[in-house]
Structure formats: C-alpha cells, structure tokens
Design a protein around this motif. Structure first.
Motif, PDB file in Angstrom:
ATOM      1  N   SER A  55     -18.311  75.908  -2.683  1.00 31.13           N
ATOM      2  CA  SER A  55     -17.523  76.458  -3.784  1.00 31.13           C
ATOM      3  C   SER A  55     -17.001  77.834  -3.390  1.00 31.13           C
ATOM      4  N   ILE A  56     -15.927  78.246  -4.056  1.00 29.89           N
ATOM      5  CA  ILE A  56     -15.403  79.598  -3.881  1.00 29.89           C
ATOM      6  C   ILE A  56     -15.520  80.330  -5.206  1.00 29.89           C
ATOM      7  N   GLY A  57     -15.712  81.637  -5.127  1.00 28.74           N
ATOM      8  CA  GLY A  57     -15.778  82.461  -6.315  1.00 28.74           C
ATOM      9  C   GLY A  57     -14.894  83.683  -6.173  1.00 28.74           C
ATOM     10  N   VAL A  58     -14.036  83.900  -7.168  1.00 26.59           N
ATOM     11  CA  VAL A  58     -13.138  85.058  -7.184  1.00 26.59           C
ATOM     12  C   VAL A  58     -12.993  85.523  -8.627  1.00 26.59           C
ATOM     13  N   ASN A  59     -13.167  86.830  -8.856  1.00 24.90           N
ATOM     14  CA  ASN A  59     -12.943  87.417 -10.183  1.00 24.90           C
ATOM     15  C   ASN A  59     -13.720  86.699 -11.292  1.00 24.90           C
ATOM     16  N   GLY A  60     -14.967  86.318 -11.001  1.00 22.63           N
ATOM     17  CA  GLY A  60     -15.809  85.700 -12.004  1.00 22.63           C
ATOM     18  C   GLY A  60     -15.597  84.214 -12.207  1.00 22.63           C
ATOM     19  N   GLU A  61     -14.638  83.614 -11.524  1.00 23.22           N
ATOM     20  CA  GLU A  61     -14.396  82.178 -11.600  1.00 23.22           C
ATOM     21  C   GLU A  61     -14.922  81.500 -10.341  1.00 23.22           C
ATOM     22  N   THR A  62     -15.242  80.218 -10.440  1.00 22.40           N
ATOM     23  CA  THR A  62     -15.633  79.426  -9.277  1.00 22.40           C
ATOM     24  C   THR A  62     -14.856  78.124  -9.282  1.00 22.40           C
ATOM     25  N   ALA A  63     -14.709  77.544  -8.084  1.00 19.77           N
ATOM     26  CA  ALA A  63     -14.036  76.258  -7.943  1.00 19.77           C
ATOM     27  C   ALA A  63     -14.658  75.523  -6.767  1.00 19.77           C
ATOM     28  N   PRO A  64     -14.801  74.199  -6.864  1.00 19.16           N
ATOM     29  CA  PRO A  64     -15.393  73.439  -5.758  1.00 19.16           C
ATOM     30  C   PRO A  64     -14.420  73.273  -4.594  1.00 19.16           C
ATOM     31  N   ILE A  65     -14.967  73.190  -3.401  1.00 21.05           N
ATOM     32  CA  ILE A  65     -14.178  72.924  -2.198  1.00 21.05           C
ATOM     33  C   ILE A  65     -14.901  71.888  -1.360  1.00 21.05           C
ATOM     34  N   LYS A  66     -14.138  71.146  -0.558  1.00 20.03           N
ATOM     35  CA  LYS A  66     -14.733  70.130   0.309  1.00 20.03           C
ATOM     36  C   LYS A  66     -13.827  69.918   1.522  1.00 20.03           C
ATOM     37  N   LEU A  67     -14.235  68.992   2.389  1.00 21.21           N
ATOM     38  CA  LEU A  67     -13.470  68.669   3.586  1.00 21.21           C
ATOM     39  C   LEU A  67     -11.993  68.445   3.270  1.00 21.21           C
ATOM     40  N   ASP A  68     -11.122  69.083   4.078  1.00 18.80           N
ATOM     41  CA  ASP A  68      -9.664  68.961   3.974  1.00 18.80           C
ATOM     42  C   ASP A  68      -9.081  69.640   2.732  1.00 18.80           C
ATOM     43  N   HIS A  69      -9.829  70.576   2.152  1.00 17.48           N
ATOM     44  CA  HIS A  69      -9.269  71.449   1.136  1.00 17.48           C
ATOM     45  C   HIS A  69      -8.705  72.709   1.800  1.00 17.48           C
ATOM     46  N   ALA A  70      -7.563  73.175   1.307  1.00 10.80           N
ATOM     47  CA  ALA A  70      -7.010  74.474   1.693  1.00 10.80           C
ATOM     48  C   ALA A  70      -7.006  75.359   0.450  1.00 10.80           C
ATOM     49  N   PHE A  71      -7.297  76.647   0.623  1.00  9.19           N
ATOM     50  CA  PHE A  71      -7.240  77.597  -0.481  1.00  9.19           C
ATOM     51  C   PHE A  71      -6.940  78.974   0.089  1.00  9.19           C
ATOM     52  N   TYR A  72      -6.792  79.963  -0.789  1.00  5.86           N
ATOM     53  CA  TYR A  72      -6.365  81.276  -0.294  1.00  5.86           C
ATOM     54  C   TYR A  72      -6.961  82.391  -1.135  1.00  5.86           C
ATOM     55  N   GLY A  73      -7.025  83.586  -0.537  1.00  2.00           N
ATOM     56  CA  GLY A  73      -7.473  84.794  -1.210  1.00  2.00           C
ATOM     57  C   GLY A  73      -6.377  85.834  -1.190  1.00  2.00           C
ATOM     58  N   ALA A  74      -6.233  86.568  -2.287  1.00  4.09           N
ATOM     59  CA  ALA A  74      -5.171  87.567  -2.420  1.00  4.09           C
ATOM     60  C   ALA A  74      -5.666  88.945  -2.002  1.00  4.09           C
ATOM     61  N   ASN A  75      -4.735  89.805  -1.672  1.00  7.29           N
ATOM     62  CA  ASN A  75      -5.059  91.181  -1.290  1.00  7.29           C
ATOM     63  C   ASN A  75      -5.836  91.881  -2.411  1.00  7.29           C
ATOM     64  N   GLY A  76      -6.924  92.563  -2.030  1.00  7.07           N
ATOM     65  CA  GLY A  76      -7.743  93.291  -2.986  1.00  7.07           C
ATOM     66  C   GLY A  76      -8.877  92.488  -3.579  1.00  7.07           C
ATOM     67  N   GLU A  77      -8.877  91.176  -3.364  1.00 14.50           N
ATOM     68  CA  GLU A  77      -9.928  90.333  -3.923  1.00 14.50           C
ATOM     69  C   GLU A  77     -11.169  90.319  -3.030  1.00 14.50           C
ATOM     70  N   THR A  78     -12.303  90.055  -3.648  1.00 16.67           N
ATOM     71  CA  THR A  78     -13.515  89.713  -2.918  1.00 16.67           C
ATOM     72  C   THR A  78     -13.718  88.209  -3.087  1.00 16.67           C
ATOM     73  N   VAL A  79     -13.672  87.494  -1.973  1.00 13.96           N
ATOM     74  CA  VAL A  79     -13.796  86.036  -1.981  1.00 13.96           C
ATOM     75  C   VAL A  79     -15.214  85.677  -1.566  1.00 13.96           C
ATOM     76  N   ALA A  80     -15.941  84.980  -2.429  1.00 14.33           N
ATOM     77  CA  ALA A  80     -17.294  84.510  -2.131  1.00 14.33           C
ATOM     78  C   ALA A  80     -17.225  83.007  -1.869  1.00 14.33           C
TER      79      ALA A  80
END
Length: 401
Positions: free
Chosen positions: A233-258
């Motif tokens: 899973s990824i967490g940004v700004n208090g939200e989370t979302a699941p991730i798995k094989l062959d998922h693409a996602f991104y982080g914006a400038n200034g964010e902390t990506v967990a």
C-alpha cells in the motif's frame, strides 16, 4: 496573468493529489492494449497502452507507456530532439540499438535513450516481451520524432554494449540507504542525473521486505513508481491505497510517500525521478556575505493612474537606473485581480503595485538615490501614487549562476 494561471493549476493539481490518492494508481492491464504496426518504421506489430500522460504531473514527464513486443517485432531506429526515453524489459532478451550499435540485453533491464541519440528495439528472442517506455521532455507536453526507416532486423551485434544500460539485480543492492528510510530497505541508484540532459534526475531500484515500510520525502522532485513484484500500500497526506504487481503510481513535489509491504514476499519497485527545475536552477546557493541588495517599494495606485504608472516605470524609472553604477535589475509587480487573490487566499492589502530594485551593494543604491536621475525619476512615481512604503533586503541566496 499567465503566471497566475500556472500557479492555480499547480495548486489545483496538489489538491487533487491529496484528495484522490487511489485515482493516481494505474494498472497495466493487457486487456486494454491496442495494436500498433510498424512503430517508427519498425518490424511487425506490437501492443501498447498509455499509463501516465504529460498533464498528470507538474514536471516535464511526458509519458509512461506499456505493452508487449511479440517475437520478430520491434520499434525502428529513430531520433528525438526534445525528449529522452528509457526502454524497460522485465523478462527475456531484446536487441537494443543506440546510434547504430546493437547488442542483446537480458531483462529485467533499462536502457536510456539520451537526447538526440538514435535508438530502437527488436525482439528476436522467440517469445513475447513485456515492455515499458518512460519519457521526459525539455518542454512540458512537447514531443517529436524523426524516423530513420531502419527496422534493425538482422543488425550485426556487439558482444559488449556500446551504450549505457542497467539491470535490476538484487545482489547489487544495499541496505542502510538514506534515500528510502525504513528497516531493511534494499536500494540502488541505477542511473543518476549526469546521464540525462533533461530534468530527468534518477532511476532507482527499491526492494521493501515483507512487513517493512519505506518513507520517501520528495523535495524539488516528483517520482513515478512501477511495481515489479509483490503487493502493499501507499500512504500520502493521511490517505492510503493498495498497490500490486504492474501498478504504476506517483508522488508529487513536497509530499512524503510511505510505501508499505503488506504481503509475504518482497515488494520490488522501479522508481523514476523528475526534477521540478532544470539542473542549473537547482544549484541554489545561500551566501554568507550578501551578493546583492533589494529594495522593495509598495504603492497604492488609483485605477485611473495605473496605465500611467506602468508607463512611468518603463519610460522614466528604468532608463534612469540603467546608467547607475552597481544597478543589477528591477521588476514592477502588479497584484493579481481581486477574484484570483481570493481564490489563492492572498493576504488582503491596499497596495496594488510593488517595485523591486536590485543593486550590487547598499552603497551603490544610496548613490543612485543621491543622483540627478533619481531626483527626476522619483517625483514621477510619487505623484501617481496615493501612498507608498519600502523595505530593504540583503540577498542571502538565489538560484542563479
């Protein structure tokens, strides 16, 4: 106004990032591939889809493409003069060409296609290859290509590649890195900023063990992540979302990506970093000794005098300052329209113009104030303003060469 629109677009994008985390996770779904023939005059047909486009991020990322290259198919040799690409294969072996030199590269591997370098790929492995293509442009949203009409079928092969490439090998990775904070995180920077001429900054290989979490603080940077293996899973700004094989996602400038590994096997990621500013602009310095001074003058100018005030700046004030020793530059700033100011929550003020004047030293500025040119210029400004005030600043740092 153009700058105001850009600022509002960036603010809106950040708000969208914060509120819709799950929407930035994109699945590389083979059922959505479409068929393409003779790509850049290449051999055969291939399957293709777009995962991330040029308007998704604020940086100059142009696209992330994905697809499948069947046996005896490929992308013909071609140039780009405004973009850089990187081909990725996850399995099998492909014949990569850069500037007319061809070698077999075994996956999982990455091959950067530098600005102005001819490149292509051909699959002669006997089976289909999974494929990605990242691209970063010199100008946001702009792309180009020049095909050479060369499909590279039957090209002579160099046993040792005569171009840059990198492989995703676990045995080359190390723990204890500062880039991805967390327990037992394996990391390797495959390609750094010196490889690229655009704002493309890095290509990283990251493995998060089961039960661990990696934290990534993005400063002057955006990143695109592709899940090579595992889930989590990824967490940004208090939200989370699941991730798995062959998922693409991104982080914006200034964010902390967990990024958390919630599964039972390694979570493996390919990470692409794109800087928010050109390399030259990123060389920001802070000076122990001020390298210049700036005088900021705020004015309240009635609407009926606004045009005359702006003409006074260009026709009277600037010519008077240009002949002064130590003068560096000046700017006349007009406040945003009231509706825009409210939209960006700007500070309420009656001052609608600001004049910024920069000299190499405060001594030089005071000589300007005592000059005959200033005695003529200042009254021209003063008579058009209802009120004014000023402040002086030492320039402690900038991002100019």
């Amino acid at each position: 106004m153009k700058r105001a629109i850009l600022l509002l677009a960036a603010f809106a994008a950040l708000q969208s990032f914060a509120q819709n985390l799950s929407k930035r996770v994109v699945f590389n779904d083979p059922s959505k591939y479409r068929q393409l023939s003779a790509v850049h005059a290449g051999a055969g047909q291939m399957k293709f889809t777009g995962l991330i486009g040029s308007q998704t991020l604020a940086t100059n990322l142009l696209y992330l493409h994905a697809g499948e290259i069947p046996d005896k198919a490929g992308i013909g040799q071609h140039f780009h003069h405004t973009i850089e690409e990187m081909y990725v294969i996850f399995d099998g072996e492909a014949e990569f060409t850069v500037n007319g030199r061809t070698s077999k590269i075994k996956g999982p591997a990455v091959v950067p296609c530098k600005l102005g370098h001819a490149h292509g790929i051909y699959n002669n492995s006997g089976k289909a290859l999974r494929w990605l293509n990242f691209a970063v442009s010199t100008t946001k949203g702009r792309g180009d290509n020049f095909d050479l009409g060369d499909d590279r079928v039957g090209a002579s092969l160099d046993a040792i590649p005569q171009f840059v490439s990198g492989q995703l090998k676990k045995e080359t990775m190390r723990t204890g890195n500062a880039a991805y904070a967390g327990n037992g995180i394996l990391y390797r920077r495959i390609l750094g900023p010196d490889i690229f001429a655009t704002t493309w900054n890095h290509v990283d290989h990251v493995i998060i063990p089961a039960g661990s979490k990696a934290s990534r603080q993005l400063a002057n940077m955006e990143e695109v992540y592709y899940v090579v293996k595992g889930s989590g899973s990824i967490g940004v700004n208090g939200e989370t979302a699941p991730i798995k094989l062959d998922h693409a996602f991104y982080g914006a400038n200034g964010e902390t990506v967990a990024i958390s590994n919630d599964g039972k096997e390694d979570l493996e990621l390919l990470v692409i970093g794109v800087a928010t500013a050109p390399k030259e602009a990123a060389r920001t310095t802070v000076q122990a000794k001020p390298k210049a001074i700036v005088l900021q003058m705020d004015f309240v100018v009635a609407k009926e005098n606004a045009e005359a005030f702006e003409k006074m700046y260009t026709g009277v004030y600037v010519p008077a300052m240009l002949v002064q020793q130590g003068y560096l530059e000046s700017k006349l700033l007009r406040i945003f329209p009231e509706a825009v100011e409210k939209e960006i929550q700007g500070e309420a003020t009656d001052y609608n113009y600001q004049l910024q004047i920069s000299f190499d030293t405060e001594e030089a500025r005071r000589k300007w104030v005592a000059s005959k040119e200033h005695q003529a210029a200042w009254p021209a400004a003063e008579k058009l303003a209802k009120s004014f005030k000023w402040r002086g600043y030492d320039v402690a740092g900038d991002n100019r060469k």
